[in-house]
Design a protein around this motif. Structure first.
Motif: not given
Length: 384
Positions: A164, A194-195, A167, A211-212, A187-190
């Protein structure tokens, strides 16, 4: 084929007060001893040219109560190794090549005895542990600014908390070397997945998309297989032709027993490699050339001076933290796009530097410092 003949060193050599340095390694049933033979040969030839008696000594043949020990001499003409009797060493230079060998109870016992002995000076007492390095460096205000945020990798919750804030992370084995086992996370939340976990594999890397966080953690656990790891803030390094580079500093003690810069090289990452290590596809470059390509010439020169000063500060603090006599170390230092310096790693048993001017000086420095240790030991024995 290597010949093994036991001979006594000449009476002249035994009685002369030439300093004696033994290169310590581990025995091997097939090869006689383990380690980088070309490095050992270079050390022996350089030491002899500087007036030393130098030989390879295995832990098995190290006896602190004897006046002579069985060791291996190098014969340059035949490029072979011969078992001989040598004088007991003034200095033991620890080049045991593998961490697992150094951790054997019999080896640890002899290294501990050497460290306590008044007969001999031991330097390079052991490999560094990455976590210990960062703990030592974080405790001093002089070195803390150069340390990326670093935590032990122990739980999914802890990893999530760190991601957090950062990233982009590096995951490194606490006891790894030469880039073995290194991974990165981005990490790219878009993104739908994302991982992104990238794992170093020989000269390339493999990428896994998750995915998680829980699936990421499962993949990491499979990869680490219970080995202790640290998680470290990823730094976006300066680049040359879109390939990241870092600086490799060799810091050694000189003939006055003081830390000094032997040389600084640069390593450019391979096109699909996480690390800049040459065996992993990295390449050697001139540090000033790389810095000038990212910054103007004046700033590049100032960064290089600051890098040298930083390397000396770090070496002194590592020695303080370890509580041991250290003679040399190499370290990886990164320069980010703003010109800030970051410490990534230190190695108490540096690999050979390929730059000829650094290589020659590094060999000479071992014996300059060895002579300092020998004289210091003689003064202490004489009560000076």
């Amino acid at each position: 084929m290597e010949s093994v003949i036991l001979e006594e060193y000449s009476r002249l050599d035994l009685t002369a007060r030439r300093p004696v340095l033994a290169i310590l390694t581990i025995e091997d049933e097939v090869q006689l001893f383990r380690g980088n033979r070309s490095n050992f040969a270079d050390l022996i030839l350089m030491g002899q040219s500087m007036g030393f008696i130098v030989y390879v000594l295995t832990v098995k043949n190290l006896y602190l109560t004897r006046s002579q020990l069985r060791g291996f001499a190098y014969e340059e003409e035949s490029q072979s190794w011969k078992l001989q009797l040598f004088p007991f060493p003034d200095i033991i230079y620890n080049r045991i090549p593998q961490r697992e060998d150094e951790l054997l109870p019999s080896v640890r016992k002899k290294l501990a005895a050497c460290a306590k002995s008044s007969r001999v000076k031991l330097f390079n007492p052991s490999f560094f542990n990455k976590w210990h390095l960062f703990e030592w460096l974080k405790t001093a205000h002089t070195t803390k600014p150069f340390i990326p945020c670093t935590r032990k990798l122990v739980s999914q919750v802890g990893l999530g908390r760190m991601l957090r804030t950062h990233p982009y992370l590096y995951l490194k084995p606490e006891s790894g070397k030469a880039g073995n086992g290194i991974m990165t996370i981005r990490v790219n939340g878009e993104k739908e997945l994302p991982y992104r976990l990238k794992i170093q594999e020989d000269k390339k890397s493999a990428t896994y998309k998750c995915s998680s966080l829980s699936k990421l953690w499962t993949r990491i656990q499979k990869q680490t297989a219970g080995e202790a790891y640290i998680a470290q803030q990823g730094i976006v390094l300066a680049a040359f032709n879109e390939r990241r580079f870092d600086l490799r500093a060799l810091v050694q003690k000189n003939g006055r027993g003081q830390w000094d810069i032997t040389g600084i090289g640069a390593r450019v990452a391979g096109s699909s490699s996480i690390t800049t290590h040459v065996p992993r596809g990295g390449s050697i470059e001139d540090p000033e050339k790389l810095l000038i390509s990212s910054f103007d010439a004046d700033l590049a020169r100032r960064i290089l001076i600051r890098t040298k000063n930083t390397a000396l500060l770090i070496a002194k603090q590592i020695e303080r933290g370890s509580g041991a006599i250290l003679g040399e170390m190499s370290m990886d230092l990164g320069i980010d796009s703003s010109g800030n310096i970051w410490f990534f790693e230190a190695n108490s048993k540096p690999m050979k530097f390929d730059e000829p001017h650094i290589r020659k000086k590094s060999l000479e420095r071992i014996f300059h410092y060895g002579l300092f240790l020998t004289q210091k030991n003689a003064e202490q024995a004489g009560g000076a």
